[in-house]
Write a protein that holds these residues in place. Structure first.
Motif, PDB file in Angstrom:
ATOM      1  N   LYS A  15     -10.104  66.374  -9.337  1.00 14.85           N
ATOM      2  CA  LYS A  15      -8.865  66.865  -9.947  1.00 14.85           C
ATOM      3  C   LYS A  15      -7.931  67.397  -8.851  1.00 14.85           C
ATOM      4  CE  LYS A  15      -6.200  70.245 -11.749  1.00 14.85           C
ATOM      5  NZ  LYS A  15      -5.806  71.591 -11.346  1.00 14.85           N
ATOM      6  N   GLY A  17      -4.533  69.400  -8.013  1.00 16.01           N
ATOM      7  CA  GLY A  17      -3.574  70.367  -8.559  1.00 16.01           C
ATOM      8  C   GLY A  17      -2.136  70.033  -8.160  1.00 16.01           C
ATOM      9  N   ASP A 154      -4.217  72.160 -19.598  1.00 15.25           N
ATOM     10  CA  ASP A 154      -4.389  72.252 -18.142  1.00 15.25           C
ATOM     11  C   ASP A 154      -5.365  71.173 -17.720  1.00 15.25           C
ATOM     12  OD1 ASP A 154      -7.251  73.492 -17.628  1.00 15.25           O
ATOM     13  OD2 ASP A 154      -6.376  74.470 -19.387  1.00 15.25           O
ATOM     14  N   ASP A 156      -7.586  71.286 -15.359  1.00  8.53           N
ATOM     15  CA  ASP A 156      -8.956  71.704 -15.017  1.00  8.53           C
ATOM     16  C   ASP A 156      -9.885  71.330 -16.175  1.00  8.53           C
ATOM     17  OD1 ASP A 156      -8.196  72.867 -12.582  1.00  8.53           O
ATOM     18  OD2 ASP A 156      -7.618  74.733 -13.570  1.00  8.53           O
ATOM     19  N   LEU A 173     -12.678  70.272  -8.058  1.00  8.71           N
ATOM     20  CA  LEU A 173     -11.358  70.807  -8.396  1.00  8.71           C
ATOM     21  C   LEU A 173     -10.660  71.194  -7.105  1.00  8.71           C
ATOM     22  CD1 LEU A 173     -12.084  73.179 -11.461  1.00  8.71           C
ATOM     23  CD2 LEU A 173     -11.452  70.760 -11.482  1.00  8.71           C
ATOM     24  N   SER A 175      -7.523  72.663  -5.233  1.00  8.96           N
ATOM     25  CA  SER A 175      -6.402  73.536  -5.533  1.00  8.96           C
ATOM     26  C   SER A 175      -5.951  74.184  -4.224  1.00  8.96           C
ATOM     27  CB  SER A 175      -6.906  74.571  -6.552  1.00  8.96           C
ATOM     28  OG  SER A 175      -5.931  75.526  -6.801  1.00  8.96           O
ATOM     29  N   GLY A 218      -2.923  75.956 -14.621  1.00  6.81           N
ATOM     30  CA  GLY A 218      -4.319  76.340 -14.470  1.00  6.81           C
ATOM     31  C   GLY A 218      -4.454  77.738 -13.895  1.00  6.81           C
ATOM     32  N   THR A 222      -8.997  78.899 -16.028  1.00  9.20           N
ATOM     33  CA  THR A 222      -9.283  77.552 -16.558  1.00  9.20           C
ATOM     34  C   THR A 222     -10.330  76.838 -15.699  1.00  9.20           C
ATOM     35  OG1 THR A 222      -7.335  76.710 -15.394  1.00  9.20           O
ATOM     36  CG2 THR A 222      -7.063  77.240 -17.727  1.00  9.20           C
ATOM     37  N   LYS A 223     -10.418  77.203 -14.419  1.00 11.18           N
ATOM     38  CA  LYS A 223     -11.459  76.595 -13.567  1.00 11.18           C
ATOM     39  C   LYS A 223     -12.846  77.052 -14.020  1.00 11.18           C
ATOM     40  CE  LYS A 223      -8.446  75.647  -9.701  1.00 11.18           C
ATOM     41  NZ  LYS A 223      -7.293  75.671 -10.614  1.00 11.18           N
ATOM     42  N   ALA A 226     -13.670  75.181 -17.066  1.00 11.26           N
ATOM     43  CA  ALA A 226     -14.108  73.826 -16.695  1.00 11.26           C
ATOM     44  C   ALA A 226     -15.560  73.862 -16.230  1.00 11.26           C
ATOM     45  CB  ALA A 226     -13.208  73.275 -15.589  1.00 11.26           C
ATOM     46  N   ILE A 239     -15.114  74.102  -6.433  1.00  9.86           N
ATOM     47  CA  ILE A 239     -13.701  74.476  -6.288  1.00  9.86           C
ATOM     48  C   ILE A 239     -13.451  74.591  -4.792  1.00  9.86           C
ATOM     49  CG2 ILE A 239     -11.951  76.266  -6.666  1.00  9.86           C
ATOM     50  CD1 ILE A 239     -13.566  77.230  -9.068  1.00  9.86           C
TER      51      ILE A 239
END
Ligand code: GLU
Length: 280
Positions: A15, A17, A154, A156, A173, A175, A218, A222-223, A226, A239
């Motif tokens: 994902k 961002g 979102d 995430d 993820l 970011s 996000g 939200t992470k 997820a 992450i």
């Protein structure tokens, strides 16, 4: 799973961002950065891994159409921004993937698509066909049709749901934060990064804060949502800060990150998603 074992994940959802793909001031796509991401993705495919990209950025890229002077866009403006930005975003992905001879397949999904069993089946079979055709899937929420009732809101959580649908082994993820910290590191310089989480306890949940991003929707909250979704399906999650060039290589080289490793590794059978892989 850890950085060194990332290469053993068979199916990976990545994902991206908004803050990584779009310049925060101009809304321009960060083309050079995107090329380094795709260089990493091509390396994953070359060693037999399947990669599905969930990319944010449509609203961030398209919102420069509006002279909104920092105010939040109205719903219809946001939807138009997404419609314009999504085209630009995907053209940039297409250009970058072309360097490796990959095609591109776009999926725009809403919560309804993921909630319905037969639509999930369509998503899976479409993804399979894309891989057969040597096309890399790039997914976003369908921001122009999603309503309050049907939107996930979102990417995430959208990425986590996609990871569930395709029985991914790994959700990454990317970011602009180095991972989960005991407190917001901007507020407290003594905040510590957590390197591994095995269970989302109330203590871990309390470490999430409100979303700081202007265009993204996000944030750490939200992470963590997820993480809960994928860990329940036996999928690992990481992450990491994707801001540097070659963001996936940075994770593999042990760059700062937080790993979410579920205790139970039970997964649904994978017979619905064959083993065919695109060739680089
Ligand atoms: N779907 C939104 C976009 O493409 C982003 C949502 C998010 O940042 O999580 O702009």
């Amino acid at each position: 799973m850890s950085a060194v074992q990332l290469s053993s994940a068979r199916r990976v959802v990545v994902k991206i961002g908004s803050v990584l793909i779009a310049d925060a001031k101009t809304g321009e796509i960060r083309g050079r950065w995107l090329e380094t991401l795709i260089d990493d993705v091509a390396r994953f495919f070359a060693r037999g891994q399947q990669v599905i990209i969930v990319s944010s950025g449509a609203v961030a890229v398209g919102s420069c159409q509006f002279n909104h002077m920092g105010r939040s866009l109205r719903t219809e403006e946001r939807q138009a921004a997404a419609a314009i930005g999504q085209v630009r975003l995907l053209l940039a992905y297409e250009q970058s993937l072309k360097r490796y001879g990959f095609g591109l397949g776009q999926l725009l999904l809403t919560g309804e698509d993921i909630d319905s069993q037969h639509r999930r089946r369509s998503v899976r079979s479409t993804l399979q066909q894309l891989f057969n055709l040597n096309a890399v899937p790039v997914i976003n929420e369908n921001d122009t049709t999603a309503t309050v009732e049907t939107c996930i809101g979102d990417n995430d959580r959208l990425a986590a749901r996609v990871a569930q649908v395709v029985n991914a082994d790994m959700l990454i993820l990317l970011s602009n934060v180095d991972g989960l910290f005991t407190e917001d590191p901007h507020d407290n310089t003594l905040a510590r990064r957590i390197s591994e989480v095995r269970c989302i306890t109330p203590e871990i949940e309390a470490m999430g804060g409100p979303s700081p991003a202007r265009h993204g929707s996000g944030g750490m909250v939200t992470k963590l949502m997820a993480a809960r979704i994928v860990m329940d399906s036996g999928c690992d999650m990481v992450i990491a800060n994707g801001n540097k060039s070659y963001p996936l290589a940075a994770i593999e080289n042990g760059g700062p990150s937080t790993w979410f490793v579920p205790l139970a590794k039970d997964k649904a059978p994978r017979d619905t998603f064959a083993k065919c892989l695109p060739q680089t």
